[in-house]
Design a protein around this motif. Structure first.
Motif, PDB file in Angstrom:
ATOM      1  N   ILE A  86       7.716  -2.116   4.378  1.00  0.00           N
ATOM      2  CA  ILE A  86       7.438  -2.120   5.808  1.00  0.00           C
ATOM      3  C   ILE A  86       8.074  -0.942   6.530  1.00  0.00           C
ATOM      4  CG2 ILE A  86       9.351  -3.515   6.701  1.00  0.00           C
ATOM      5  CD1 ILE A  86       6.962  -5.083   8.137  1.00  0.00           C
ATOM      6  N   GLY A  87       9.068  -0.319   5.868  1.00  0.00           N
ATOM      7  CA  GLY A  87       9.665   0.878   6.443  1.00  0.00           C
ATOM      8  C   GLY A  87       8.625   1.952   6.736  1.00  0.00           C
ATOM      9  N   ARG A  88       7.523   1.913   5.985  1.00  0.00           N
ATOM     10  CA  ARG A  88       6.470   2.915   6.211  1.00  0.00           C
ATOM     11  C   ARG A  88       5.816   2.769   7.566  1.00  0.00           C
ATOM     12  NH1 ARG A  88       3.670   2.743   0.267  1.00  0.00           N
ATOM     13  NH2 ARG A  88       5.584   3.243  -0.844  1.00  0.00           N
ATOM     14  N   ALA A 105      -4.947  10.781  16.852  1.00  0.00           N
ATOM     15  CA  ALA A 105      -4.315   9.487  17.109  1.00  0.00           C
ATOM     16  C   ALA A 105      -3.826   8.887  15.792  1.00  0.00           C
ATOM     17  CB  ALA A 105      -5.324   8.556  17.766  1.00  0.00           C
ATOM     18  N   LEU A 106      -2.812   8.021  15.894  1.00  0.00           N
ATOM     19  CA  LEU A 106      -2.305   7.346  14.695  1.00  0.00           C
ATOM     20  C   LEU A 106      -3.181   6.124  14.420  1.00  0.00           C
ATOM     21  CD1 LEU A 106       0.000   7.146  12.568  1.00  0.00           C
ATOM     22  CD2 LEU A 106       1.212   5.673  14.194  1.00  0.00           C
ATOM     23  N   VAL A 107      -3.647   6.013  13.171  1.00  0.00           N
ATOM     24  CA  VAL A 107      -4.454   4.857  12.783  1.00  0.00           C
ATOM     25  C   VAL A 107      -3.813   4.190  11.573  1.00  0.00           C
ATOM     26  CG1 VAL A 107      -6.727   4.025  12.098  1.00  0.00           C
ATOM     27  CG2 VAL A 107      -6.536   6.036  13.569  1.00  0.00           C
ATOM     28  N   LEU A 108      -3.375   2.964  11.758  1.00  0.00           N
ATOM     29  CA  LEU A 108      -2.712   2.244  10.677  1.00  0.00           C
ATOM     30  C   LEU A 108      -3.550   1.048  10.290  1.00  0.00           C
ATOM     31  CD1 LEU A 108       0.840   2.252  12.273  1.00  0.00           C
ATOM     32  CD2 LEU A 108       0.010   3.756  10.447  1.00  0.00           C
ATOM     33  N   SER A 109      -3.661   0.811   8.986  1.00  0.00           N
ATOM     34  CA  SER A 109      -4.405  -0.359   8.539  1.00  0.00           C
ATOM     35  C   SER A 109      -3.459  -1.243   7.731  1.00  0.00           C
ATOM     36  CB  SER A 109      -5.600   0.092   7.699  1.00  0.00           C
ATOM     37  OG  SER A 109      -6.475  -0.976   7.516  1.00  0.00           O
ATOM     38  N   LEU A 110      -3.185  -2.433   8.276  1.00  0.00           N
ATOM     39  CA  LEU A 110      -2.259  -3.360   7.626  1.00  0.00           C
ATOM     40  C   LEU A 110      -3.060  -4.422   6.877  1.00  0.00           C
ATOM     41  CD1 LEU A 110      -0.403  -1.862   9.540  1.00  0.00           C
ATOM     42  CD2 LEU A 110       0.484  -4.043  10.380  1.00  0.00           C
ATOM     43  N   HIS A 111      -2.742  -4.566   5.580  1.00  0.00           N
ATOM     44  CA  HIS A 111      -3.509  -5.476   4.726  1.00  0.00           C
ATOM     45  C   HIS A 111      -2.593  -6.485   4.078  1.00  0.00           C
ATOM     46  CE1 HIS A 111      -7.114  -2.806   4.526  1.00  0.00           C
ATOM     47  NE2 HIS A 111      -6.202  -1.945   4.906  1.00  0.00           N
ATOM     48  N   GLY A 112      -3.096  -7.694   3.900  1.00  0.00           N
ATOM     49  CA  GLY A 112      -2.307  -8.638   3.133  1.00  0.00           C
ATOM     50  C   GLY A 112      -2.730 -10.064   3.393  1.00  0.00           C
ATOM     51  N   PRO A 113      -2.250 -10.977   2.521  1.00  0.00           N
ATOM     52  CA  PRO A 113      -2.608 -12.381   2.680  1.00  0.00           C
ATOM     53  C   PRO A 113      -2.107 -12.914   4.014  1.00  0.00           C
ATOM     54  CG  PRO A 113      -1.425 -12.015   0.601  1.00  0.00           C
ATOM     55  CD  PRO A 113      -1.369 -10.753   1.378  1.00  0.00           C
ATOM     56  N   MET A 244       6.545  -0.417  -6.446  1.00  0.00           N
ATOM     57  CA  MET A 244       5.724  -0.586  -5.255  1.00  0.00           C
ATOM     58  C   MET A 244       5.059   0.725  -4.846  1.00  0.00           C
ATOM     59  SD  MET A 244       6.086  -3.652  -4.391  1.00  0.00           S
ATOM     60  CE  MET A 244       6.831  -4.717  -5.594  1.00  0.00           C
ATOM     61  N   ALA A 245       5.589   1.827  -5.406  1.00  0.00           N
ATOM     62  CA  ALA A 245       5.154   3.136  -4.927  1.00  0.00           C
ATOM     63  C   ALA A 245       3.642   3.311  -4.971  1.00  0.00           C
ATOM     64  CB  ALA A 245       5.844   4.222  -5.730  1.00  0.00           C
ATOM     65  N   LYS A 246       3.020   2.760  -6.048  1.00  0.00           N
ATOM     66  CA  LYS A 246       1.578   2.990  -6.208  1.00  0.00           C
ATOM     67  C   LYS A 246       0.738   2.079  -5.305  1.00  0.00           C
ATOM     68  CE  LYS A 246       2.140   3.664 -11.086  1.00  0.00           C
ATOM     69  NZ  LYS A 246       2.640   2.380 -11.559  1.00  0.00           N
ATOM     70  N   PHE A 247       1.416   1.171  -4.653  1.00  0.00           N
ATOM     71  CA  PHE A 247       0.692   0.123  -3.953  1.00  0.00           C
ATOM     72  C   PHE A 247      -0.280   0.618  -2.876  1.00  0.00           C
ATOM     73  CE2 PHE A 247       2.139  -4.245  -4.835  1.00  0.00           C
ATOM     74  CZ  PHE A 247       0.960  -4.860  -4.482  1.00  0.00           C
ATOM     75  N   ASP A 248       0.192   1.505  -2.020  1.00  0.00           N
ATOM     76  CA  ASP A 248      -0.703   1.908  -0.930  1.00  0.00           C
ATOM     77  C   ASP A 248      -1.870   2.738  -1.452  1.00  0.00           C
ATOM     78  OD1 ASP A 248       1.141   3.810  -1.511  1.00  0.00           O
ATOM     79  OD2 ASP A 248       1.482   4.429   0.565  1.00  0.00           O
ATOM     80  N   HIS A 249      -1.604   3.438  -2.574  1.00  0.00           N
ATOM     81  CA  HIS A 249      -2.676   4.204  -3.198  1.00  0.00           C
ATOM     82  C   HIS A 249      -3.760   3.256  -3.740  1.00  0.00           C
ATOM     83  CE1 HIS A 249      -4.511   7.574  -5.108  1.00  0.00           C
ATOM     84  NE2 HIS A 249      -4.486   6.966  -6.284  1.00  0.00           N
ATOM     85  N   VAL A 274      -8.122   7.131   8.774  1.00  0.00           N
ATOM     86  CA  VAL A 274      -7.042   6.145   8.738  1.00  0.00           C
ATOM     87  C   VAL A 274      -5.792   6.852   8.219  1.00  0.00           C
ATOM     88  CG1 VAL A 274      -6.247   3.955   7.760  1.00  0.00           C
ATOM     89  CG2 VAL A 274      -8.677   4.269   8.319  1.00  0.00           C
ATOM     90  N   SER A 275      -4.740   6.852   9.043  1.00  0.00           N
ATOM     91  CA  SER A 275      -3.543   7.610   8.671  1.00  0.00           C
ATOM     92  C   SER A 275      -2.795   6.964   7.515  1.00  0.00           C
ATOM     93  CB  SER A 275      -2.592   7.737   9.862  1.00  0.00           C
ATOM     94  OG  SER A 275      -3.289   7.925  11.066  1.00  0.00           O
ATOM     95  N   ARG A 276      -2.635   5.638   7.564  1.00  0.00           N
ATOM     96  CA  ARG A 276      -1.918   4.950   6.491  1.00  0.00           C
ATOM     97  C   ARG A 276      -2.420   3.541   6.252  1.00  0.00           C
ATOM     98  NH1 ARG A 276       4.411   6.416   5.850  1.00  0.00           N
ATOM     99  NH2 ARG A 276       4.326   8.398   6.948  1.00  0.00           N
ATOM    100  N   PHE A 277      -2.390   3.159   4.970  1.00  0.00           N
ATOM    101  CA  PHE A 277      -2.666   1.772   4.582  1.00  0.00           C
ATOM    102  C   PHE A 277      -1.328   1.134   4.241  1.00  0.00           C
ATOM    103  CE2 PHE A 277      -6.439   4.193   3.643  1.00  0.00           C
ATOM    104  CZ  PHE A 277      -7.437   3.402   4.184  1.00  0.00           C
ATOM    105  N   ILE A 278      -1.033   0.008   4.848  1.00  0.00           N
ATOM    106  CA  ILE A 278       0.258  -0.624   4.591  1.00  0.00           C
ATOM    107  C   ILE A 278       0.060  -2.033   4.054  1.00  0.00           C
ATOM    108  CG2 ILE A 278       2.453  -1.344   5.635  1.00  0.00           C
ATOM    109  CD1 ILE A 278       2.084   0.987   7.606  1.00  0.00           C
ATOM    110  N   PRO A 279       0.496  -2.252   2.787  1.00  0.00           N
ATOM    111  CA  PRO A 279       0.304  -3.575   2.188  1.00  0.00           C
ATOM    112  C   PRO A 279       1.392  -4.555   2.607  1.00  0.00           C
ATOM    113  CG  PRO A 279       1.217  -2.062   0.565  1.00  0.00           C
ATOM    114  CD  PRO A 279       1.091  -1.286   1.844  1.00  0.00           C
ATOM    115  N   PHE A 280       0.997  -5.802   2.831  1.00  0.00           N
ATOM    116  CA  PHE A 280       1.948  -6.890   3.060  1.00  0.00           C
ATOM    117  C   PHE A 280       1.892  -7.803   1.837  1.00  0.00           C
ATOM    118  CE2 PHE A 280       3.666  -6.959   7.460  1.00  0.00           C
ATOM    119  CZ  PHE A 280       3.191  -5.721   7.842  1.00  0.00           C
ATOM    120  N   LEU A 281       3.047  -8.095   1.251  1.00  0.00           N
ATOM    121  CA  LEU A 281       3.097  -8.809  -0.024  1.00  0.00           C
ATOM    122  C   LEU A 281       3.219 -10.317   0.187  1.00  0.00           C
ATOM    123  CD1 LEU A 281       5.695  -6.415  -1.723  1.00  0.00           C
ATOM    124  CD2 LEU A 281       3.223  -6.122  -1.478  1.00  0.00           C
TER     125      LEU A 281
END
Ligand SMILES: *[C@@H]1O[C@H](CO)[C@@H](O)[C@H](O)[C@H]1NC(C)=O
Ligand SMILES: *[C@@H]1O[C@H](CO)[C@@H](O)[C@H](O)[C@H]1NC(C)=O
Ligand SMILES: *[C@@H]1O[C@H](CO)[C@@H](O)[C@H](O)[C@H]1NC(C)=O
Ligand SMILES: [Mg+2]
Length: 346
Positions: A86-88, A105-113, A244-249, A274-281
């Protein structure tokens, strides 16, 4: 004499009025003083008009809109359980915020259950960007099932979103727009955002590049879950971030290839906006215990010390996979209902 230049057209009549008052008064010291005082007060209020209105009502200035990176990082670490990546989120916002002239603009996509803290993290972000937090007039949260439920109204919704983003960014460049449940949005609706999040210096005089757009969805959840089950079976811990490093990739690849993903065929994705994909575990027992304890502390203080209460609530929550029961299938989502139920039964 700055007073008589820029704002002179307001000040000159006031000044004349004050002079008139001074000379028409019967030159008694009291009325002279009060006339002089009101002239000064009026002038000051005109010169500092903007600052004064910002004092009483929310405006786009620093006293209302200012990112507290340290506070945000700390709050995320303390309140959102089980999310080593989540630091990302705080890094991305910090980078964008500190850049006076971002390219887009900053575009973040948060994904997860479900129940893993996506909405929660966004609320914490609002609290650390805006003095009024989620109630700020510069913070906008749209939920697909509430705001855009009918796919036949696609064009209407697209016009609305276009108008809202344009109108609000023209009020404050540092506006935040959150789109929740984007996997349930009418197909291609998000494409309306493309011009706003693209590399344009301005569109019709409005600069959108300091705005932040955040998408929340469950898409990619199966992938995240599968990968976490594998890691867990092979004895790896989520706190070992090398795993976890490979996760967003993986996640961004998945989003591009997943036929059911709302983003897949979207112009935002195809143009790499989309600037970043951020996974929620998914959350393990200890994380859920943290949520239950926080809830008891905040809302049921009389029961915080109660023995077994946490275990009884945990027993009400389904865990997956069936045999190993590693992860809570609704994360921390249902703990309020379940706690109330357990308290009622006892
Ligand atoms: C930022 O947040 C930290 C931690 O909550 C707090 O101690 C600090 O005063 C905040 N800074 C500002 C400028 O509000
Ligand atoms: C700003 O967005 C809100 C929706 O969050 C909308 O109701 C409002 O009309 C917008 N304001 C402007 C000036 O467009
Ligand atoms: C997506 O659909 C295509 C055909 O339209 C199919 O070949 C592909 O395997 C599907 N991908 C997934 C991840 O379901
Ligand atoms: Mg949600």
């Amino acid at each position: 004499m700055k007073l008589f230049t820029a704002r002179g057209k307001f000040l000159l009549p006031l000044f004349l009025l004050a002079l008139h008052q001074i000379f028409s008064a019967e030159a008694n010291p009291l009325s002279l003083a009060s006339a002089a005082f009101s002239a000064i007060a009026l002038s000051v209020s005109f010169v500092y008009k903007d600052q004064l209105s910002c004092y009483f009502a929310e405006c786009c200035g620093k006293q209302w809109v200012d990112f507290n990176h340290t506070g945000f990082k700390e709050a995320l670490a303390a309140k959102v359980y089980g999310q080593p990546l989540i630091g990302r989120l705080s890094e991305a916002v910090q980078e964008h915020w500190n850049n006076r002239h971002p390219a887009k603009a900053l575009v973040l996509s948060l994904h997860g259950p479900t129940g893993t803290g996506k909405n929660y993290a966004v609320r914490i972000l609002a609290d650390h960007l805006f003095k009024r937090g989620g109630r700020s007039r510069y913070f906008h949260l749209f939920s697909a099932t509430v705001h855009f439920p009918h796919s036949r109204l696609l064009d209407t919704y697209a016009d609305q979103i276009h108008e809202w983003v344009r109108g609000n960014v023209s009020l404050c460049g540092k506006s935040v727009f959150v789109f929740d449940e984007i996997d349930k949005m009418p197909h291609s609706l998000l494409d309306v955002l493309k011009p706003f999040v693209d590399y344009h210096e301005h569109i019709n005089g409005i600069d959108y590049r300091r705005a932040i757009f955040i998408f929340l969805s469950n898409s990619g959840s199966e992938l995240i879950m599968r990968r976490m089950v594998e890691l867990k079976r092979s004895g790896h811990d989520r706190s070992d971030t090398s795993n976890m490093a490979k996760f967003d990739h993986l996640l961004s690849e998945h989003v591009y290839s997943d036929n059911s993903s709302a983003l897949r065929s979207s112009a935002l994705l195809q143009h790499h906006l989309v600037s970043r994909f951020i996974p929620f575990l998914p959350l393990e027992r200890d994380h859920v215990i943290g949520c239950i304890k926080d809830y008891l502390k905040a809302s049921q203080p009389a029961h915080t010390g109660e023995k077994d209460l946490v275990d009884r609530v945990l027993n009400e929550l389904p865990f997956v996979p069936n045999d190993e029961r590693f992860f809570s299938s609704a994360g921390c989502k249902r703990i309020v209902d379940k706690t109330l139920m357990v308290l009622n039964d006892s």
